[in-house]
Design a protein around this motif. Structure first.
Motif, short mmCIF file in Angstrom:
data_model
loop_
_atom_site.label_atom_id
_atom_site.label_comp_id
_atom_site.label_asym_id
_atom_site.label_seq_id
_atom_site.Cartn_x
_atom_site.Cartn_y
_atom_site.Cartn_z
N GLU A 129 2.21 8.50 -8.92
CA GLU A 129 3.28 8.03 -9.80
C GLU A 129 3.69 6.61 -9.42
N SER A 130 3.76 6.33 -8.12
CA SER A 130 4.17 5.00 -7.66
C SER A 130 3.13 3.95 -8.01
N VAL A 131 1.85 4.31 -7.86
CA VAL A 131 0.79 3.37 -8.21
C VAL A 131 0.80 3.12 -9.72
N ALA A 144 3.28 3.20 -11.64
CA ALA A 144 4.47 2.40 -11.95
C ALA A 144 4.32 0.94 -11.52
N GLY A 145 3.22 0.65 -10.83
CA GLY A 145 2.97 -0.73 -10.43
C GLY A 145 3.59 -1.12 -9.10
N LEU A 146 3.99 -0.13 -8.29
CA LEU A 146 4.63 -0.44 -7.00
C LEU A 146 3.63 -0.91 -5.95
N GLY A 147 2.37 -0.61 -6.14
CA GLY A 147 1.37 -1.00 -5.17
C GLY A 147 0.04 -0.35 -5.45
N ILE A 148 -0.84 -0.35 -4.46
CA ILE A 148 -2.16 0.23 -4.59
C ILE A 148 -2.34 1.32 -3.53
N SER A 149 -3.39 2.13 -3.66
CA SER A 149 -3.57 3.22 -2.71
C SER A 149 -5.03 3.62 -2.61
N LEU A 150 -5.39 4.19 -1.46
CA LEU A 150 -6.70 4.82 -1.28
C LEU A 150 -6.54 6.31 -1.50
N LEU A 151 -7.25 6.85 -2.48
CA LEU A 151 -7.14 8.27 -2.81
C LEU A 151 -8.53 8.86 -3.07
N TRP A 208 0.85 -1.20 0.00
CA TRP A 208 0.00 0.00 0.00
C TRP A 208 0.88 1.24 0.00
N ILE A 209 0.58 2.14 -0.91
CA ILE A 209 1.29 3.42 -1.00
C ILE A 209 0.44 4.44 -0.22
N VAL A 210 0.97 4.96 0.87
CA VAL A 210 0.15 5.76 1.79
C VAL A 210 0.80 7.11 2.07
N PHE A 244 4.62 8.42 1.62
CA PHE A 244 5.06 9.63 0.93
C PHE A 244 4.39 10.84 1.56
N GLY A 245 5.05 12.01 1.44
CA GLY A 245 4.56 13.23 2.07
C GLY A 245 3.61 14.05 1.22
N SER A 246 3.29 13.60 0.02
CA SER A 246 2.33 14.32 -0.83
C SER A 246 1.68 13.33 -1.79
N THR A 247 0.65 13.80 -2.47
CA THR A 247 -0.18 12.90 -3.28
C THR A 247 0.46 12.53 -4.61
N GLN A 248 1.15 13.47 -5.26
CA GLN A 248 1.66 13.22 -6.60
C GLN A 248 2.59 12.01 -6.68
N PRO A 249 3.59 11.89 -5.77
CA PRO A 249 4.44 10.69 -5.86
C PRO A 249 3.70 9.39 -5.57
N ILE A 250 2.59 9.48 -4.81
CA ILE A 250 1.78 8.29 -4.59
C ILE A 250 1.15 7.85 -5.90
#
Length: 299
Positions: free
Chosen positions: A229-231, A233-240, A191-193, A221-227
């Motif tokens: 980008e990470s999602v 890129a396939g690094l994980g999933i996130s709640l946004l 999870w990217i949080v 991460f400290g802000s939304t944009q890198p989250i």
């Protein structure tokens, strides 16, 4: 306003007497004299000086903190006095947590400026905890924060609902899966949080409890944009917030995962400290309450 107080605060924030003098349209010797007089009135040194820097000492930190509060209260008082003309004008300092501040607030500000061109807004964007702290210390007139926020020192008004979705890259194994996904699938994922103290992190942890999952793989991460980008890129999933991923969903870069208990909903809240509101601030808060953007998104 006590000019000594203003000069001291400006020197601290510019960390340099010359830059402070330029900001205040004064000479450097005059700035230095104001600071020396201010320190003499306080009864002790407040700044550590060298050829390269100007820094607060421990006493200076205390004085600076309260000086900011005093200047904030003075500005509010002056604007309230000006409001006898019944014209919505003057400065308002607005704080917002990242989701609202980056994706919704710009539309509100644009509408505000069209209708009330004499209002002068300044905006600070940070996480929920920091915005509430700045409102509490009178450094912001109003804050817009995420989640169920409670503070005995602040007035909190829930005014809008935010729909939050779990997203994955379209090429991700869950993103390419047809139909809904099980909570066990979500539990196994990375999870990217957001960082602790943010409204989005609070919502994510509440969703984990609601779904009965406890993922062990977290990337913060400290802000939304890198989250995003990470999602992607396939690094994980996130709640946004659905506000945050509109373009990516439209372009097919991200996909909403369907699962029992989703989507997740949270509240946006208006937080204020003073019971006295300027005309400009009243107008801005009314615009927040009347905003139809969030309703349009859910439709």
């Amino acid at each position: 306003m006590d000019l000594h107080l203003q000069v001291f605060v400006t020197v601290v924030e510019k960390q340099n007497f010359t830059r402070a003098a330029e900001e205040l349209h004064m000479t450097q010797p005059a700035v230095s004299q104001y600071v020396r007089t201010f320190e003499a009135n306080i009864g002790t040194r407040l700044l550590e000086r060298s050829n390269k820097y100007v820094r607060l000492n421990k006493v200076g930190e205390i004085v600076y903190h309260h000086a900011k509060e005093i200047l904030g209260i003075y500005t509010k008082m002056q604007t309230l006095v000006d409001d006898v003309t019944n014209v919505a004008s003057g400065p308002i300092s607005i704080g917002a947590s990242y989701t609202y501040g980056e994706y919704v607030l710009p539309h509100i500000i644009a509408n505000l400026q069209k209708t009330y061109p004499y209002i002068q807004p300044t905006v600070t964007i940070d996480n929920t905890t920091e915005i509430a702290s700045l409102v509490d210390s009178y450094q912001l007139d109003v804050g817009i924060v995420e989640g169920h926020f409670k503070d005995q020192q602040l007035t909190v008004e829930e005014f809008a609902e935010d729909q939050m979705v779990v997203v994955a890259a379209s090429k991700h194994i869950l993103g390419s899966k047809k139909g809904s996904v099980d909570s066990s699938d979500l539990n196994k994922e990375t999870w990217i949080v957001r960082e602790k103290g943010s409204g989005t992190r609070e919502a994510t942890e509440k969703m984990f409890d609601q779904l009965g999952i406890s993922p062990t793989k977290l990337m913060s991460f400290g802000s939304t944009q890198p989250i995003k980008e990470s999602v992607e890129a396939g690094l994980g999933i996130s709640l946004l917030s659905k506000w945050v991923v509109q373009k990516e969903l439209k372009n097919g870069e991200l996909k909403i995962l369907d699962s029992k208990g989703l989507p997740f909903f949270r509240q946006f809240s208006i937080v204020t400290k003073s019971s006295f509101q300027t005309k400009a601030l009243e107008v801005f808060i009314d615009l927040l309450r009347e905003n139809k953007l969030l309703t349009k998104l859910k439709a």
